[in-house]
Write a protein that holds these residues in place. Structure first.
Motif, PDB file in Angstrom:
ATOM      1  N   ALA A 205       0.809  -1.213   0.000  1.00 51.40           N
ATOM      2  CA  ALA A 205       0.000   0.000   0.000  1.00 51.40           C
ATOM      3  C   ALA A 205       0.841   1.262   0.000  1.00 51.40           C
ATOM      4  O   ALA A 205       0.292   2.364  -0.055  1.00 51.40           O
ATOM      5  N   GLY A 206       2.152   1.116   0.057  1.00 49.28           N
ATOM      6  CA  GLY A 206       3.035   2.287   0.041  1.00 49.28           C
ATOM      7  C   GLY A 206       3.394   2.811   1.404  1.00 49.28           C
ATOM      8  O   GLY A 206       4.078   3.838   1.516  1.00 49.28           O
ATOM      9  N   ASN A 207       2.999   2.126   2.468  1.00 53.70           N
ATOM     10  CA  ASN A 207       3.391   2.537   3.817  1.00 53.70           C
ATOM     11  C   ASN A 207       4.868   2.226   4.028  1.00 53.70           C
ATOM     12  O   ASN A 207       5.341   1.139   3.665  1.00 53.70           O
ATOM     13  N   VAL A 208       5.583   3.163   4.638  1.00 52.17           N
ATOM     14  CA  VAL A 208       7.035   3.034   4.776  1.00 52.17           C
ATOM     15  C   VAL A 208       7.415   3.023   6.248  1.00 52.17           C
ATOM     16  O   VAL A 208       6.909   3.812   7.053  1.00 52.17           O
ATOM     17  N   SER A 209       8.344   2.137   6.589  1.00 52.31           N
ATOM     18  CA  SER A 209       8.807   2.013   7.970  1.00 52.31           C
ATOM     19  C   SER A 209       9.759   3.143   8.332  1.00 52.31           C
ATOM     20  O   SER A 209      10.273   3.854   7.456  1.00 52.31           O
ATOM     21  N   PRO A 210      10.051   3.291   9.622  1.00 54.00           N
ATOM     22  CA  PRO A 210      11.163   4.175  10.001  1.00 54.00           C
ATOM     23  C   PRO A 210      12.472   3.628   9.449  1.00 54.00           C
ATOM     24  O   PRO A 210      12.596   2.438   9.153  1.00 54.00           O
ATOM     25  N   ALA A 211      13.462   4.488   9.329  1.00 54.19           N
ATOM     26  CA  ALA A 211      14.763   4.087   8.801  1.00 54.19           C
ATOM     27  C   ALA A 211      15.574   3.366   9.868  1.00 54.19           C
ATOM     28  O   ALA A 211      15.439   3.621  11.070  1.00 54.19           O
ATOM     29  N   THR A 212      16.429   2.460   9.402  1.00 53.16           N
ATOM     30  CA  THR A 212      17.380   1.821  10.309  1.00 53.16           C
ATOM     31  C   THR A 212      18.395   2.851  10.795  1.00 53.16           C
ATOM     32  O   THR A 212      18.542   3.923  10.212  1.00 53.16           O
ATOM     33  N   PRO A 213      19.139   2.526  11.838  1.00 58.12           N
ATOM     34  CA  PRO A 213      20.308   3.351  12.161  1.00 58.12           C
ATOM     35  C   PRO A 213      21.248   3.382  10.965  1.00 58.12           C
ATOM     36  O   PRO A 213      21.304   2.449  10.165  1.00 58.12           O
ATOM     37  N   ALA A 214      21.993   4.458  10.835  1.00 57.83           N
ATOM     38  CA  ALA A 214      22.883   4.618   9.686  1.00 57.83           C
ATOM     39  C   ALA A 214      24.015   3.595   9.733  1.00 57.83           C
ATOM     40  O   ALA A 214      24.569   3.298  10.789  1.00 57.83           O
ATOM     41  N   VAL A 215      24.320   3.049   8.568  1.00 57.29           N
ATOM     42  CA  VAL A 215      25.469   2.172   8.395  1.00 57.29           C
ATOM     43  C   VAL A 215      26.542   2.974   7.677  1.00 57.29           C
ATOM     44  O   VAL A 215      26.317   3.471   6.568  1.00 57.29           O
ATOM     45  N   ARG A 216      27.701   3.095   8.302  1.00 58.35           N
ATOM     46  CA  ARG A 216      28.786   3.900   7.733  1.00 58.35           C
ATOM     47  C   ARG A 216      29.908   2.992   7.248  1.00 58.35           C
ATOM     48  O   ARG A 216      30.405   2.153   8.011  1.00 58.35           O
ATOM     49  N   VAL A 217      30.274   3.174   5.990  1.00 54.90           N
ATOM     50  CA  VAL A 217      31.319   2.353   5.376  1.00 54.90           C
ATOM     51  C   VAL A 217      32.247   3.274   4.585  1.00 54.90           C
ATOM     52  O   VAL A 217      31.774   4.172   3.866  1.00 54.90           O
ATOM     53  N   THR A 218      33.535   3.031   4.692  1.00 57.93           N
ATOM     54  CA  THR A 218      34.520   3.755   3.884  1.00 57.93           C
ATOM     55  C   THR A 218      35.133   2.776   2.889  1.00 57.93           C
ATOM     56  O   THR A 218      35.661   1.731   3.282  1.00 57.93           O
TER      57      THR A 218
END
Length: 328
Positions: free
Chosen positions: A206-219
């Motif tokens: 239906a297009g409902n979106v969850s909250p975002a995960t914590p940020a994943v940081r990669v170099t």
């Protein structure tokens, strides 16, 4: 054979494993002069993923010399995006319907290339009065997969009607989407030696979106100076045939995500020629031979670089010096 091949009437030794288009400059002109007019190749890595009951996310790898991309549903052109983009959300579709998509590139002169392979996506059934968003995906993780890609993974979200897709964001921008049954993705087209931050969101039909995960940081590893994208094992020798001298090259293509189909050869500090594989390009070792003249005892400096799948030039190989042999 006519076309670009006629520019080297003495050229005899082409890579046997693929059709090869030469974009050559007579008389070894400087870079930017004498470019061929071959259209862009067919986009590779095309995927289509249903995002909701009425939308599909289409992605592809960046194509060399592409000024714009045209997205087709069946035989109908439905979207066009600039060459700097390689994804699009196709909306206003019907639920529970199978769709077929292709993509083709167009260069700055308006020449269209061939269509990509066709990909299919079926939209899920619509769900009436579904206002419940999926839960947040958990345990996000990321690692560099070479100097130009990142592997992301997460634990599945839950939803009262089922998760249709996962959206991957880099900062505030959505950059990728995978199906609801997947909990991993590879993000490509990145730069060596660069820090990135990613989040993941779940989406239902239906297009409902969850909250975002914590940020994943990669170099990504590397220095950003091109060394990670340069051809390796580069060798140059010379041979004589029918009274003329040829320079014979062989190298290992750069290890990047996607296929390398175009190279640029520099001779004595100037661009000598470009070559484009029209079929499957070699992945383990490539070879190429070209005419340099009829005089013996002439030394040449030669190096090569690759057009990367994201449409940028990689680093130059090690420069080699080769001398035409004595006359007979």
């Amino acid at each position: 054979m006519r076309g670009p091949f006629s520019l080297f009437s003495h050229l005899r030794h082409l890579a046997p494993c693929a059709a090869l288009v030469l974009v050559a400059s007579c008389g070894w002109t400087s870079a930017g002069e004498g470019d061929g007019d071959a259209p862009p190749g067919a986009p590779t890595g095309v995927t289509a993923t249903a995002g909701t009951a009425t939308s599909v996310h289409v992605m592809w790898n960046t194509t060399a010399r592409a000024d714009a991309y045209e997205v087709y549903r069946g035989t109908t052109k439905i979207r066009e995006v600039p060459g700097s983009k390689h994804m699009v959300d196709v909306t206003r579709l019907r639920p529970s319907t199978l769709y077929v998509f292709t993509v083709r590139a167009r260069d700055a002169e308006g020449q269209p290339g061939p269509h990509s392979r066709a990909v299919r996506a079926r939209t899920p059934a619509t769900v009436a009065d579904d206002r419940s968003a999926p839960t947040r995906p958990s345990a996000p993780h990321g690692r560099a997969a070479g100097s130009r890609a990142v592997q992301l993974s997460w634990s599945a979200a839950t939803d009262n009607r089922g998760v249709a897709s996962y959206d991957i964001h880099q900062g505030d921008a959505k950059i990728h989407s995978v199906g609801g049954s997947q909990t991993a993705a590879v993000v490509t087209g990145l730069r060596p030696g660069t820090a990135y931050s990613f989040t993941v969101r779940a989406r239902d039909a239906a297009g409902n979106v969850s909250p975002a995960t914590p940020a994943v940081r990669v170099t990504t590893p590397g220095t950003g100076d091109g060394r990670a994208t340069a051809p390796t094992g580069f060798r140059a020798t010379s041979h004589r045939e029918d009274g003329a001298y040829y320079v014979d090259l062989n190298w290992v293509p750069p290890r990047v995500d996607g296929e390398v189909t175009e190279y640029e050869i520099h001779l004595d500090g100037r661009r000598a020629t470009s070559l484009v594989y029209g079929g499957s390009a070699p992945r383990d070792r490539a070879t190429y031979s070209f005419y340099v003249g009829r005089d013996a005892g002439v030394s040449h400096r030669v190096r090569i670089r690759a057009m990367l799948p994201d449409g940028t030039w990689g680093g130059f190989s090690t420069q080699r010096t080769v001398t035409t042999g004595p006359g007979r």
